[in-house]
Enzyme design. Sequence first.
Site, PDB file in Angstrom:
ATOM      1  N   LYS A 177      -7.416   4.031  11.954  1.00 29.39           N
ATOM      2  CA  LYS A 177      -7.886   2.865  12.715  1.00 29.39           C
ATOM      3  C   LYS A 177      -7.043   2.664  13.969  1.00 29.39           C
ATOM      4  O   LYS A 177      -7.569   2.305  15.027  1.00 29.39           O
ATOM      5  CB  LYS A 177      -7.861   1.614  11.838  1.00 29.39           C
ATOM      6  CG  LYS A 177      -8.553   0.430  12.479  1.00 29.39           C
ATOM      7  CD  LYS A 177      -8.708  -0.700  11.488  1.00 29.39           C
ATOM      8  CE  LYS A 177      -9.475  -1.855  12.128  1.00 29.39           C
ATOM      9  NZ  LYS A 177      -8.786  -2.411  13.316  1.00 29.39           N
ATOM     10  N   SER A 178      -5.751   2.931  13.856  1.00 31.77           N
ATOM     11  CA  SER A 178      -4.866   2.777  15.024  1.00 31.77           C
ATOM     12  C   SER A 178      -5.223   3.738  16.147  1.00 31.77           C
ATOM     13  O   SER A 178      -4.944   3.467  17.312  1.00 31.77           O
ATOM     14  CB  SER A 178      -3.409   3.036  14.625  1.00 31.77           C
ATOM     15  OG  SER A 178      -3.016   2.199  13.582  1.00 31.77           O
TER      16      SER A 178
ATOM     17  N   ASP B 109       0.832  -1.204   0.000  1.00 32.97           N
ATOM     18  CA  ASP B 109       0.000   0.000   0.000  1.00 32.97           C
ATOM     19  C   ASP B 109       0.868   1.256   0.000  1.00 32.97           C
ATOM     20  O   ASP B 109       0.527   2.261  -0.629  1.00 32.97           O
ATOM     21  CB  ASP B 109      -0.908   0.014   1.226  1.00 32.97           C
ATOM     22  CG  ASP B 109      -2.091  -0.922   1.074  1.00 32.97           C
ATOM     23  OD1 ASP B 109      -2.511  -1.172  -0.074  1.00 32.97           O
ATOM     24  OD2 ASP B 109      -2.593  -1.414   2.099  1.00 32.97           O
TER      25      ASP B 109
ATOM     26  N   GLN C  90       2.368   9.703   3.473  1.00 34.15           N
ATOM     27  CA  GLN C  90       3.696   9.375   4.023  1.00 34.15           C
ATOM     28  C   GLN C  90       4.615  10.584   4.133  1.00 34.15           C
ATOM     29  O   GLN C  90       5.740  10.464   4.597  1.00 34.15           O
ATOM     30  CB  GLN C  90       4.370   8.263   3.190  1.00 34.15           C
ATOM     31  CG  GLN C  90       4.875   8.687   1.821  1.00 34.15           C
ATOM     32  CD  GLN C  90       3.801   8.608   0.750  1.00 34.15           C
ATOM     33  OE1 GLN C  90       2.668   8.981   0.951  1.00 34.15           O
ATOM     34  NE2 GLN C  90       4.186   8.140  -0.421  1.00 34.15           N
TER      35      GLN C  90
ATOM     36  N   ALA D  98      -6.039   2.716   7.882  1.00 30.99           N
ATOM     37  CA  ALA D  98      -4.619   2.942   8.148  1.00 30.99           C
ATOM     38  C   ALA D  98      -4.459   3.628   9.514  1.00 30.99           C
ATOM     39  O   ALA D  98      -4.963   3.146  10.516  1.00 30.99           O
ATOM     40  CB  ALA D  98      -4.006   3.757   7.002  1.00 30.99           C
TER      41      ALA D  98
HETATM   42  P1  NAP Z   1       4.812   2.606   6.676  1.00 28.94           P
HETATM   43  O1  NAP Z   1       5.120   3.133   8.029  1.00 28.94           O
HETATM   44  O2  NAP Z   1       5.829   1.885   5.885  1.00 28.94           O
HETATM   45  O3  NAP Z   1       3.538   1.643   6.745  1.00 28.94           O
HETATM   46  C1  NAP Z   1       2.460   1.766   7.558  1.00 28.94           C
HETATM   47  C2  NAP Z   1       1.564   0.509   7.388  1.00 28.94           C
HETATM   48  O4  NAP Z   1       0.263   0.935   7.002  1.00 28.94           O
HETATM   49  C3  NAP Z   1       2.027  -0.478   6.315  1.00 28.94           C
HETATM   50  O5  NAP Z   1       1.812  -1.790   6.780  1.00 28.94           O
HETATM   51  C4  NAP Z   1       1.133  -0.146   5.154  1.00 28.94           C
HETATM   52  O6  NAP Z   1       0.942  -1.233   4.282  1.00 28.94           O
HETATM   53  C5  NAP Z   1      -0.138   0.152   5.886  1.00 28.94           C
HETATM   54  N1  NAP Z   1      -1.121   0.934   5.130  1.00 28.94           N
HETATM   55  C6  NAP Z   1      -0.925   1.968   4.280  1.00 28.94           C
HETATM   56  N2  NAP Z   1      -2.099   2.409   3.808  1.00 28.94           N
HETATM   57  C7  NAP Z   1      -3.055   1.650   4.368  1.00 28.94           C
HETATM   58  C8  NAP Z   1      -4.464   1.624   4.259  1.00 28.94           C
HETATM   59  N3  NAP Z   1      -5.131   2.510   3.508  1.00 28.94           N
HETATM   60  N4  NAP Z   1      -5.152   0.709   4.993  1.00 28.94           N
HETATM   61  C9  NAP Z   1      -4.511  -0.172   5.789  1.00 28.94           C
HETATM   62  N5  NAP Z   1      -3.171  -0.199   5.909  1.00 28.94           N
HETATM   63  C10 NAP Z   1      -2.464   0.703   5.219  1.00 28.94           C
HETATM   64  O7  NAP Z   1       4.280   3.824   5.796  1.00 28.94           O
HETATM   65  P2  NAP Z   1       3.792   3.809   4.296  1.00 28.94           P
HETATM   66  O8  NAP Z   1       3.767   2.398   3.785  1.00 28.94           O
HETATM   67  O9  NAP Z   1       4.530   4.852   3.565  1.00 28.94           O
HETATM   68  O10 NAP Z   1       2.284   4.289   4.509  1.00 28.94           O
HETATM   69  C11 NAP Z   1       2.021   5.574   5.027  1.00 28.94           C
HETATM   70  C12 NAP Z   1       0.792   5.387   5.861  1.00 28.94           C
HETATM   71  O11 NAP Z   1       1.146   4.692   7.028  1.00 28.94           O
HETATM   72  C13 NAP Z   1       0.172   6.676   6.363  1.00 28.94           C
HETATM   73  O12 NAP Z   1      -0.711   7.201   5.414  1.00 28.94           O
HETATM   74  C14 NAP Z   1      -0.523   6.191   7.632  1.00 28.94           C
HETATM   75  O13 NAP Z   1      -1.881   5.884   7.386  1.00 28.94           O
HETATM   76  C15 NAP Z   1       0.167   4.899   7.989  1.00 28.94           C
HETATM   77  N6  NAP Z   1       0.738   5.026   9.316  1.00 28.94           N
HETATM   78  C16 NAP Z   1       0.151   4.327  10.316  1.00 28.94           C
HETATM   79  C17 NAP Z   1       0.601   4.461  11.621  1.00 28.94           C
HETATM   80  C18 NAP Z   1      -0.087   3.700  12.695  1.00 28.94           C
HETATM   81  O14 NAP Z   1      -0.981   2.888  12.370  1.00 28.94           O
HETATM   82  N7  NAP Z   1       0.260   3.932  13.942  1.00 28.94           N
HETATM   83  C19 NAP Z   1       1.649   5.316  11.918  1.00 28.94           C
HETATM   84  C20 NAP Z   1       2.239   6.029  10.867  1.00 28.94           C
HETATM   85  C21 NAP Z   1       1.751   5.873   9.568  1.00 28.94           C
HETATM   86  P3  NAP Z   1       2.114  -1.800   3.325  1.00 28.94           P
HETATM   87  O15 NAP Z   1       2.980  -2.626   4.214  1.00 28.94           O
HETATM   88  O16 NAP Z   1       1.342  -2.620   2.350  1.00 28.94           O
HETATM   89  O17 NAP Z   1       2.837  -0.638   2.729  1.00 28.94           O
END
Ligand code: NAP
Length: 269
Positions: free
Chosen positions: A168-169, A48, A226, A165
């Site tokens: 939800k957390s 993603d 990101q 993403a």
């Molecule tokens: P990352 O830190 O490498 O990955 C964050 C995780 O979120 C990865 O497992 C990614 O999947 C997953 N993800 C991304 N979009 C998603 C969606 N729409 N629904 C469910 N899971 C999703 O960062 P990145 O891959 O560049 O992605 C950036 C995104 O990470 C941000 O937009 C934010 O939503 C998310 N994020 C989440 C947290 C948290 O949950 N605490 C913290 C920071 C950022 P893949 O492994 O397939 O890439």
Amino acid sequence: MGCLRVALVHNQSAKSIAVASQLTKLLSTSGNIIDQENPGIVISIGGDGTLLSAFHLYSHKLEQVRFLGVHTGHLGFYTDWRDYELEELVETLCHNQEENVSYPLLDVVIRYRDGRTDKHFLALNESTIKREHRTMVADVYLKDELFEHFRGDGLSVSTPTGSTAYNKSIGGAVLHPSIEAMQLTEIASLNNRVFRTVGSSIVVPKDDWIEIRLPKSMDHLVTVDQFSIQQADVASVYYRVAPEKIRFASYRHMDFWRRVREAFIGDLS
Ligand code: NAP
Ligand code: MN
């Protein structure tokens, strides 16, 4: 049978690199053109996160571009194809050009205190506002009307597909992408007699807007997917459901709820 101008965006895993070169061959031998500048189809290979990068590379060409995600790791929310189905994928692309599904995006405008030009962004997942060193304080306006005084770690505004993403957390709801809306979710809000917030996420419809007004500070951090943008002198951040949408080329799009179940719950016995 050649028919398409295709751009490929992959992450740096060995598998993704191999898939990219295999796809390049398959597309060329079937007469399609690899065109990174002016594609009609953008294929992202990875997860993603890779699709998020691909989206931002082509977000100024959304009208002409359809996206497609191949996953080389686990099943993602934006990735429908497996790395061993490439021939079928190329075949399908050529014969199902009208099959589309589109998802809402978030329009983000950062306004400054010192009269600098506003900055505009589109988010596919979400935008957040935090502060680097201290508690964030903000006034939340819904359609020009003051809604609450916020104090806490920050605020997140997510799209429906971004709701699974970061949103939800931090306790937000999962929103079906056929709902054209954005979701405002609190990050560790502090509640007392001065700062009182609604506490739950709120889902705001298309045509409404959210404005987060910030007091003077040098260390606000605004994220868009990101990317994170360190910002001094932000006066407010303004959110609405974008007029643009992201389109996916996929006659075999997986049902959203099944995807949610597979990602978060797993096999049911
Ligand atoms: P990352 O830190 O490498 O990955 C964050 C995780 O979120 C990865 O497992 C990614 O999947 C997953 N993800 C991304 N979009 C998603 C969606 N729409 N629904 C469910 N899971 C999703 O960062 P990145 O891959 O560049 O992605 C950036 C995104 O990470 C941000 O937009 C934010 O939503 C998310 N994020 C989440 C947290 C948290 O949950 N605490 C913290 C920071 C950022 P893949 O492994 O397939 O890439
Ligand atoms: Mn990632």
